[in-house]
Scaffold this active site. Structure first.
Site, PDB file in Angstrom:
ATOM      1  N   GLY A  30       0.806  -1.217   0.000  1.00 35.48           N
ATOM      2  CA  GLY A  30       0.000   0.000   0.000  1.00 35.48           C
ATOM      3  C   GLY A  30       0.839   1.266   0.000  1.00 35.48           C
ATOM      4  O   GLY A  30       1.869   1.360  -0.668  1.00 35.48           O
ATOM      5  N   VAL A  31       0.388   2.232   0.779  1.00 33.44           N
ATOM      6  CA  VAL A  31       1.062   3.524   0.799  1.00 33.44           C
ATOM      7  C   VAL A  31       2.484   3.395   1.356  1.00 33.44           C
ATOM      8  O   VAL A  31       3.407   4.104   0.930  1.00 33.44           O
ATOM      9  CB  VAL A  31       0.205   4.561   1.570  1.00 33.44           C
ATOM     10  N   ASP A  32       2.672   2.488   2.282  1.00 34.25           N
ATOM     11  CA  ASP A  32       3.989   2.223   2.869  1.00 34.25           C
ATOM     12  C   ASP A  32       4.997   1.819   1.781  1.00 34.25           C
ATOM     13  O   ASP A  32       6.098   2.391   1.673  1.00 34.25           O
ATOM     14  CB  ASP A  32       3.830   1.102   3.908  1.00 34.25           C
ATOM     15  N   SER A 116      -4.742   3.086   8.307  1.00 38.60           N
ATOM     16  CA  SER A 116      -5.452   1.858   8.720  1.00 38.60           C
ATOM     17  C   SER A 116      -6.638   1.460   7.841  1.00 38.60           C
ATOM     18  O   SER A 116      -7.248   0.418   8.078  1.00 38.60           O
ATOM     19  CB  SER A 116      -5.945   1.935  10.181  1.00 38.60           C
TER      20      SER A 116
HETATM   21  P1  ADP Z   1      -2.976   0.256   6.292  1.00 41.28           P
HETATM   22  O1  ADP Z   1      -2.139  -0.982   6.399  1.00 41.28           O
HETATM   23  O2  ADP Z   1      -2.693   1.274   7.397  1.00 41.28           O
HETATM   24  O3  ADP Z   1      -4.420  -0.033   6.120  1.00 41.28           O
HETATM   25  P2  ADP Z   1      -2.682   0.813   3.427  1.00 41.28           P
HETATM   26  O4  ADP Z   1      -1.486   1.371   2.728  1.00 41.28           O
HETATM   27  O5  ADP Z   1      -3.104  -0.571   3.083  1.00 41.28           O
HETATM   28  O6  ADP Z   1      -2.394   1.000   4.995  1.00 41.28           O
HETATM   29  O7  ADP Z   1      -3.912   1.784   3.163  1.00 41.28           O
HETATM   30  C1  ADP Z   1      -4.078   3.030   3.778  1.00 41.28           C
HETATM   31  C2  ADP Z   1      -4.715   3.987   2.802  1.00 41.28           C
HETATM   32  O8  ADP Z   1      -3.715   4.492   1.907  1.00 41.28           O
HETATM   33  C3  ADP Z   1      -5.788   3.339   1.910  1.00 41.28           C
HETATM   34  O9  ADP Z   1      -6.915   4.198   1.893  1.00 41.28           O
HETATM   35  C4  ADP Z   1      -5.105   3.284   0.547  1.00 41.28           C
HETATM   36  O10 ADP Z   1      -6.064   3.422  -0.496  1.00 41.28           O
HETATM   37  C5  ADP Z   1      -4.232   4.488   0.591  1.00 41.28           C
HETATM   38  N1  ADP Z   1      -3.072   4.522  -0.318  1.00 41.28           N
HETATM   39  C6  ADP Z   1      -2.460   3.509  -0.974  1.00 41.28           C
HETATM   40  N2  ADP Z   1      -1.447   3.974  -1.712  1.00 41.28           N
HETATM   41  C7  ADP Z   1      -1.409   5.320  -1.542  1.00 41.28           C
HETATM   42  C8  ADP Z   1      -0.602   6.397  -2.038  1.00 41.28           C
HETATM   43  N3  ADP Z   1       0.410   6.168  -2.884  1.00 41.28           N
HETATM   44  N4  ADP Z   1      -0.875   7.668  -1.633  1.00 41.28           N
HETATM   45  C9  ADP Z   1      -1.881   7.907  -0.769  1.00 41.28           C
HETATM   46  N5  ADP Z   1      -2.671   6.959  -0.260  1.00 41.28           N
HETATM   47  C10 ADP Z   1      -2.449   5.677  -0.651  1.00 41.28           C
END
Ligand code: ADP
Length: 165
Positions: A30-32, A116
């Site tokens: 994901g965003v991480d 989250s």
């Molecule tokens: P978590 O494990 O905390 O749920 P995720 O990364 O799976 O973290 O998702 C958290 C949010 O970040 C979700 O709403 C996802 O759609 C969003 N997300 C994913 N990629 C990006 C990005 N590149 N920039 C901003 N938000 C993002």
């Protein structure tokens, strides 16, 4: 007013972006994953030195190859139905992020993803209520506080909450 935008958080030209990290701080999906790819391998090196980060807490590192000078790695809770302190932990993750940003001294603009609400499964509307409440409580101390969302549904939810619906 909180700035609600739909964007890839790694592209933002703000002083600090917040990462939805996990306790290992080594990167993930994901965003991480997107933040670690954009910042380069130095980010994991710097962050893992500060690991493990408990759920509801956060740490700060440089942004390395990002336009943002800092990354604040916040560890939100995994959703387990809502009876395991999830709301308090999510609130604390946002609060700790603001505390680190304020403590750094030179951060005037900061962007948050919807912590989250992806793989961790937190219901989007409940998470957005907490996120916006904490962001509103701190926005006076910053020039710009951004809710950076990735999907249209989250944008709609944040905008509805912002307009009082
Ligand atoms: P978590 O494990 O905390 O749920 P995720 O990364 O799976 O973290 O998702 C958290 C949010 O970040 C979700 O709403 C996802 O759609 C969003 N997300 C994913 N990629 C990006 C990005 N590149 N920039 C901003 N938000 C993002």
């Amino acid at each position: 007013m909180i700035d609600i935008i739909r964007a890839d958080i790694t592209t933002l030209d703000v002083d600090a972006i917040v990462n939805a990290a996990n306790s290992s701080l080594a990167g993930g999906g994901g965003v991480d994953g997107a933040i670690h790819r954009a910042a380069g391998p130095e980010l994991a090196q710097a962050a893992t030195r500060l690991a493990p980060c408990p759920t509801g807490d956060a740490v700060i590192t440089p942004g390395f190859r990002l336009a943002a000078r800092f990354v604040i790695h916040a560890v939100g809770p995994v959703w387990h139905g809502g009876t395991h302190g999830e709301a308090a932990l999510l609130r604390r993750a946002y609060e700790r992020s603001f505390a680190l940003a304020a403590g750094e001294g030179s951060i005037a603009s900061i962007a948050f993803p919807a912590i989250s609400t992806g793989v961790y499964g937190y219901p989007k509307r409940d998470a957005a209520e907490i996120a916006l409440e904490v962001m509103r409580a701190h926005e006076v101390r910053f020039d710009r506080v951004v809710a950076c969302l990735f999907d249209e549904e989250s944008v709609r939810i944040y905008q509805e909450l912002q307009s009082g619906e």
